[in-house]
Write an enzyme that holds these catalytic residues in place. Sequence first.
Site, short mmCIF file in Angstrom:
data_model
loop_
_atom_site.label_atom_id
_atom_site.label_comp_id
_atom_site.label_asym_id
_atom_site.label_seq_id
_atom_site.Cartn_x
_atom_site.Cartn_y
_atom_site.Cartn_z
N THR A 28 78.93 -25.30 116.28
CA THR A 28 79.06 -25.33 117.76
C THR A 28 78.82 -26.75 118.28
OG1 THR A 28 76.73 -24.70 117.96
CG2 THR A 28 78.37 -22.93 118.15
N PHE A 35 80.56 -16.90 117.58
CA PHE A 35 81.15 -15.58 117.86
C PHE A 35 80.33 -14.78 118.86
CE2 PHE A 35 84.59 -15.65 114.94
CZ PHE A 35 84.22 -16.56 113.97
N ARG A 36 78.98 -14.79 118.66
CA ARG A 36 78.18 -13.81 119.40
C ARG A 36 77.23 -14.40 120.44
NH1 ARG A 36 79.45 -12.57 114.45
NH2 ARG A 36 80.53 -10.61 114.07
N ASP A 104 86.05 -23.17 108.94
CA ASP A 104 86.58 -24.44 109.48
C ASP A 104 86.68 -25.55 108.43
OD1 ASP A 104 83.35 -24.73 111.19
OD2 ASP A 104 83.87 -25.25 109.13
N HIS A 119 84.08 -16.39 103.79
CA HIS A 119 85.09 -15.74 104.62
C HIS A 119 86.41 -16.48 104.56
CE1 HIS A 119 81.70 -13.76 107.15
NE2 HIS A 119 81.83 -13.26 105.94
N CYS A 127 101.42 -15.77 102.75
CA CYS A 127 102.18 -14.58 103.17
C CYS A 127 101.31 -13.35 102.94
CB CYS A 127 103.46 -14.46 102.34
SG CYS A 127 104.30 -12.88 102.64
N SER A 187 73.92 -15.34 113.13
CA SER A 187 73.19 -14.22 113.73
C SER A 187 72.79 -13.19 112.68
CB SER A 187 74.08 -13.54 114.78
OG SER A 187 75.24 -13.03 114.12
P1 NAD Z 1 81.29 -4.64 108.32
O1 NAD Z 1 80.29 -5.27 109.21
O2 NAD Z 1 82.00 -3.43 108.87
O3 NAD Z 1 80.60 -4.34 106.91
C1 NAD Z 1 81.46 -4.12 105.76
C2 NAD Z 1 81.04 -2.81 105.13
O4 NAD Z 1 79.66 -2.90 104.78
C3 NAD Z 1 81.21 -1.64 106.07
O5 NAD Z 1 81.65 -0.51 105.30
C4 NAD Z 1 79.80 -1.38 106.57
O6 NAD Z 1 79.53 0.00 106.74
C5 NAD Z 1 78.93 -1.87 105.41
N1 NAD Z 1 77.69 -2.49 105.86
C6 NAD Z 1 77.53 -3.20 107.02
N2 NAD Z 1 76.25 -3.64 107.10
C7 NAD Z 1 75.62 -3.20 105.97
C8 NAD Z 1 74.30 -3.33 105.46
N3 NAD Z 1 73.36 -3.99 106.16
N4 NAD Z 1 73.99 -2.76 104.27
C9 NAD Z 1 74.93 -2.08 103.58
N5 NAD Z 1 76.19 -1.92 103.99
C10 NAD Z 1 76.53 -2.47 105.18
O7 NAD Z 1 82.35 -5.73 107.94
P2 NAD Z 1 83.87 -5.43 107.91
O8 NAD Z 1 84.30 -5.01 109.28
O9 NAD Z 1 84.16 -4.47 106.77
O10 NAD Z 1 84.38 -6.88 107.53
C11 NAD Z 1 84.39 -7.18 106.12
C12 NAD Z 1 84.10 -8.61 105.96
O11 NAD Z 1 85.02 -9.40 106.72
C13 NAD Z 1 82.70 -8.94 106.47
O12 NAD Z 1 82.01 -9.48 105.36
C14 NAD Z 1 82.91 -10.01 107.52
O13 NAD Z 1 82.01 -11.07 107.29
C15 NAD Z 1 84.30 -10.49 107.29
N6 NAD Z 1 84.90 -10.89 108.56
C16 NAD Z 1 85.50 -12.11 108.69
C17 NAD Z 1 86.06 -12.47 109.90
C18 NAD Z 1 86.69 -13.81 110.12
O14 NAD Z 1 87.20 -14.07 111.20
N7 NAD Z 1 86.66 -14.66 109.12
C19 NAD Z 1 86.04 -11.60 110.98
C20 NAD Z 1 85.41 -10.39 110.79
C21 NAD Z 1 84.83 -10.03 109.59
N1 APR Z 2 72.25 -24.61 116.22
C1 APR Z 2 71.66 -23.52 115.67
N2 APR Z 2 72.04 -22.24 115.92
C2 APR Z 2 73.08 -22.08 116.76
C3 APR Z 2 73.77 -23.17 117.37
C4 APR Z 2 73.31 -24.47 117.07
N3 APR Z 2 73.87 -25.57 117.60
N4 APR Z 2 74.75 -22.67 118.15
C5 APR Z 2 74.70 -21.32 118.03
N5 APR Z 2 73.69 -20.96 117.20
C6 APR Z 2 73.31 -19.62 116.75
C7 APR Z 2 73.53 -18.55 117.77
O1 APR Z 2 72.34 -18.37 118.52
C8 APR Z 2 73.83 -17.33 116.89
O2 APR Z 2 72.64 -16.65 116.56
O3 APR Z 2 74.16 -19.34 115.67
C9 APR Z 2 74.40 -17.94 115.62
C10 APR Z 2 75.90 -17.71 115.50
O4 APR Z 2 76.07 -16.33 115.21
P1 APR Z 2 77.53 -15.69 115.32
O5 APR Z 2 78.19 -16.18 116.53
O6 APR Z 2 77.37 -14.21 115.09
O7 APR Z 2 78.31 -16.31 114.06
P2 APR Z 2 78.17 -15.87 112.55
O8 APR Z 2 76.79 -15.36 112.27
O9 APR Z 2 78.70 -16.98 111.72
O10 APR Z 2 79.19 -14.62 112.43
C11 APR Z 2 79.41 -14.07 111.11
O11 APR Z 2 81.23 -12.73 111.90
O12 APR Z 2 83.19 -12.38 113.02
C12 APR Z 2 82.65 -12.67 111.81
O13 APR Z 2 83.67 -13.79 110.08
C13 APR Z 2 83.11 -14.00 111.34
O14 APR Z 2 81.97 -15.53 109.91
C14 APR Z 2 81.83 -14.78 111.12
C15 APR Z 2 80.84 -13.67 110.94
#
Ligand code: NAD
Ligand code: APR
Length: 239
Positions: A28, A35-36, A104, A119, A127, A187
């Site tokens: 960031t 994301f969150r 990234d 990820h 493709c 997060s």
């Molecule tokens: P999810 O959060 O739904 O979890 C994947 C599976 O694990 C699900 O079946 C869920 O029930 C299970 N699970 C979740 N938390 C758990 C825990 N604490 N202990 C045991 N099982 C748990 O994730 P998803 O929707 O299946 O996504 C799969 C993967 O894709 C994830 O690892 C996520 O990081 C990744 N992802 C990447 C992006 C991206 O933009 N690069 C976006 C979204 C998700």
């Molecule tokens: N320094 C430290 N922490 C930060 C900063 C910063 N400059 N900016 C943001 N944060 C913290 C936020 O407070 C938040 O807790 O980093 C965390 C980012 O969490 P998310 O937005 O959930 O991102 P991430 O944990 O990487 O998400 C995991 O979700 O959608 C999927 O695949 C996607 O890889 C992503 C995965």
Amino acid sequence: SSDGVAILASWLKEARHTTVLTGAGMSTESNIPDFRSKSGWWNNIDPRTVATTKALKRDYDLFHEFYSMRIRGLEKCSPHKGHKILSAWEGRGLIQAIATQNVDGYHIAAGNESVYELHGSIHKIRCDKCSTPDSIDHFLDKESCHSCGGKLRPGVVLFGETLPEESWNTAMSHIRKSDLVIVIGTSLEVYPASELPSMTNGRKVYINAEIDYHATQFDLTIEGKAGKILKQVNELLNL
Ligand code: NAD
Ligand code: APR
């Protein structure tokens, strides 16, 4: 907290094997939204509607728009000082691996070699049907696969997809043999990356802008911005 920074600096020097786990919060300060957080991507876009295999198949226009926007956003930004510090630490043998949820490519761009992209990478276009690699320009121009006419997509792990086996297994083995794991800017909401910290018997440190219930599993928590804290630790290591 300055004493947290001092403790982390001493733990870094003592540790035999250190693994860093990063999330969107690591980028960031390069102006890439996470994301969150309040300003995060998912705030106005529901992840389940775009970063999914369903969106890729059923709503390619939306899927394409979302990922094109992210790719163009990345072209205007670059790794920040915090990324460069992690690269210097690898060069000095202070850290042995980075497992990242980020797509990234900034840890690699900053010079780290031992990087595991859990990820995938948004820069690797392929493709969706025949997996033939293709170019970012062809994806941005919304071209179809030149081999089979299928849809082009970035090589990121979508919700519902499994993580790349090799990256996941290597990241896990680094974490298992680490006596220090540093988690930065995530997060810890998304499985299975969120489970990595619990796989080490070593010391666990959490550096994050917002500290919530996930922090209870850590031996040391430092609230704040990744870049700023890494700079403070770096100064104590007089690197
Ligand atoms: P999810 O959060 O739904 O979890 C994947 C599976 O694990 C699900 O079946 C869920 O029930 C299970 N699970 C979740 N938390 C758990 C825990 N604490 N202990 C045991 N099982 C748990 O994730 P998803 O929707 O299946 O996504 C799969 C993967 O894709 C994830 O690892 C996520 O990081 C990744 N992802 C990447 C992006 C991206 O933009 N690069 C976006 C979204 C998700
Ligand atoms: N320094 C430290 N922490 C930060 C900063 C910063 N400059 N900016 C943001 N944060 C913290 C936020 O407070 C938040 O807790 O980093 C965390 C980012 O969490 P998310 O937005 O959930 O991102 P991430 O944990 O990487 O998400 C995991 O979700 O959608 C999927 O695949 C996607 O890889 C992503 C995965």
